[in-house]
Scaffold this active site. Structure first.
Site, mmCIF file in Angstrom:
data_model
loop_
_atom_site.group_PDB
_atom_site.id
_atom_site.type_symbol
_atom_site.label_atom_id
_atom_site.label_comp_id
_atom_site.label_asym_id
_atom_site.label_seq_id
_atom_site.Cartn_x
_atom_site.Cartn_y
_atom_site.Cartn_z
ATOM 1 N N HIS A 1 -7.229 7.203 4.966
ATOM 2 C CA HIS A 1 -7.309 8.325 4.015
ATOM 3 C C HIS A 1 -6.062 9.201 4.090
ATOM 4 C CE1 HIS A 1 -8.710 11.841 1.882
ATOM 5 N NE2 HIS A 1 -8.415 12.568 2.946
ATOM 6 N N HIS B 1 -3.188 10.623 1.126
ATOM 7 C CA HIS B 1 -2.367 11.843 1.051
ATOM 8 C C HIS B 1 -0.870 11.573 1.016
ATOM 9 C CE1 HIS B 1 -5.388 14.956 1.089
ATOM 10 N NE2 HIS B 1 -6.049 14.319 2.039
ATOM 11 N N GLU C 1 -8.213 16.562 -3.531
ATOM 12 C CA GLU C 1 -9.037 15.512 -2.914
ATOM 13 C C GLU C 1 -9.807 14.707 -3.957
ATOM 14 O OE1 GLU C 1 -8.934 14.532 0.096
ATOM 15 O OE2 GLU C 1 -8.314 16.222 1.347
ATOM 16 N N SER D 1 -8.279 6.958 -1.745
ATOM 17 C CA SER D 1 -8.254 6.240 -0.468
ATOM 18 C C SER D 1 -9.558 5.494 -0.240
ATOM 19 C CB SER D 1 -7.993 7.209 0.692
ATOM 20 O OG SER D 1 -8.956 8.241 0.706
HETATM 21 FE FE LIG Z 1 -8.029 14.653 2.813
#
Ligand SMILES: [Fe+2]
Length: 308
Positions: free
Chosen positions: A172, A177, A218, A237
């Site tokens: 993730h 990110h 997010e 992700s």
């Molecule tokens: Fe995050």
């Protein structure tokens, strides 16, 4: 990592998402996995989690970021998720994400070290990665973004469930990110969120800033010429969420609703906020973070009739 917040008051719920840590006097750390964690009954995995948490906990600002001695099994989990995401990203990721991912050029056959992620990112946007053993307090997590520092976990999800994890693992943190942190349109937003977190004073205002982050960087989605796309690292992700997000309840971008809506990270996000364009995210959300104060947030909530 995910600054995951739960309730609307100062009692954060991250502890239920980040496994609690026990620090020993000798500097080692043990991770308390919940009974429902896929790795709970796997002593090898638990030892790995403890070792990686200890590695991160012993790091201090200014130190070189330590390399993790990933196992072949851990690299295989990365390979499986990377492969699953290639086609899903091309079909469902927003253009700024695809541009960032392409520019970054992460390896798909092995887990890169955080040191390597920094080596790729820093020349592009100035962002650097630093290791987190577990939960980092919200104000510290966001405040670091204002300095272009990103707190990242290093552990990997359990191999029995490679396509889903409720925990923010290195997949993730890096595939989600770092792909965004390679694009200056995104990093302007991250830095503005960081500045906002440092500017606001009350825990309530910090929660508002954090929830807006949650529903945008997010779990944000955006309309592009060829359909609905995801731009949030949380969705992108997760192969499961990248496949499913367009079937969720979709609402227009709304600062007050995002900043006051409760959410549960243990399930796919059922409610998502849709921007008309990435430029709208920059204008509305970036503009909010650049100037917000405790008073301006209260005024926004009052105007919208939201609970104080
Ligand atoms: Fe995050």
């Amino acid at each position: 990592m995910c600054p995951r917040t739960g309730g609307g008051d100062v009692v954060f719920e991250e502890a239920s998402y980040f496994a609690p840590l026990d620090h020993s006097e000798d500097g080692t750390v043990s991770v308390r996995l919940g009974k429902d964690h896929p790795g709970f009954a796997d002593p090898v995995y638990r030892a790995r989690r403890d070792a990686l948490a200890t590695l991160a906990a012993q790091w201090r600002p200014g130190d070189a970021v330590p390399d993790a001695d990933y196992t072949e099994e851990e690299h295989e989990v990365w390979r499986q998720v990377s492969a699953a995401l290639v086609g899903l990203h091309l079909a469902h990721a927003a253009q700024p994400f695809l541009e960032g991912k392409e520019t970054l050029g992460l390896p798909e056959d092995r887990i890169p070290q955080l040191r390597e992620v920094t080596e790729l990112l820093a020349p592009l946007t100035g962002f650097t990665y630093q290791p987190a053993a577990g939960l980092v307090p919200l104000r510290e997590f966001y405040g670091s973004l204002a300095d272009r520092r990103f707190w990242s976990t290093q552990y990997v999800r359990h191999h029995s469930s490679p396509l889903y994890t409720p925990e923010p693992d290195v997949i993730h943190e890096v595939i989600g990110h770092a792909s965004t942190l390679a694009n200056r349109r995104y990093t302007a937003l991250y830095e503005a969120a960081g500045a906002a977190a440092r500017r606001v004073e009350s825990e309530e205002a910090l929660q508002f800033v954090s929830k807006v982050f949650w529903f945008t960087l997010e779990f944000g989605v955006v309309r592009e010429a060829d359909g609905l796309k995801a731009y949030g690292a949380g969705i992108l992700s997760s192969p499961g969420e990248t496949s499913e997000f367009s079937h969720m309840e979709l609402e227009p971008l709304d600062l007050v609703r995002m900043g006051t809506t409760e959410y549960d990270i243990t399930v796919y996000q059922p409610l998502l906020y849709v921007a008309d364009s990435f430029a709208q995210v920059e204008d509305v959300v970036g503009g909010f973070w650049e100037t917000c104060t405790d008073d301006s947030i209260e005024a926004l909530k009052h105007e919208a009739g939201a609970p104080a």
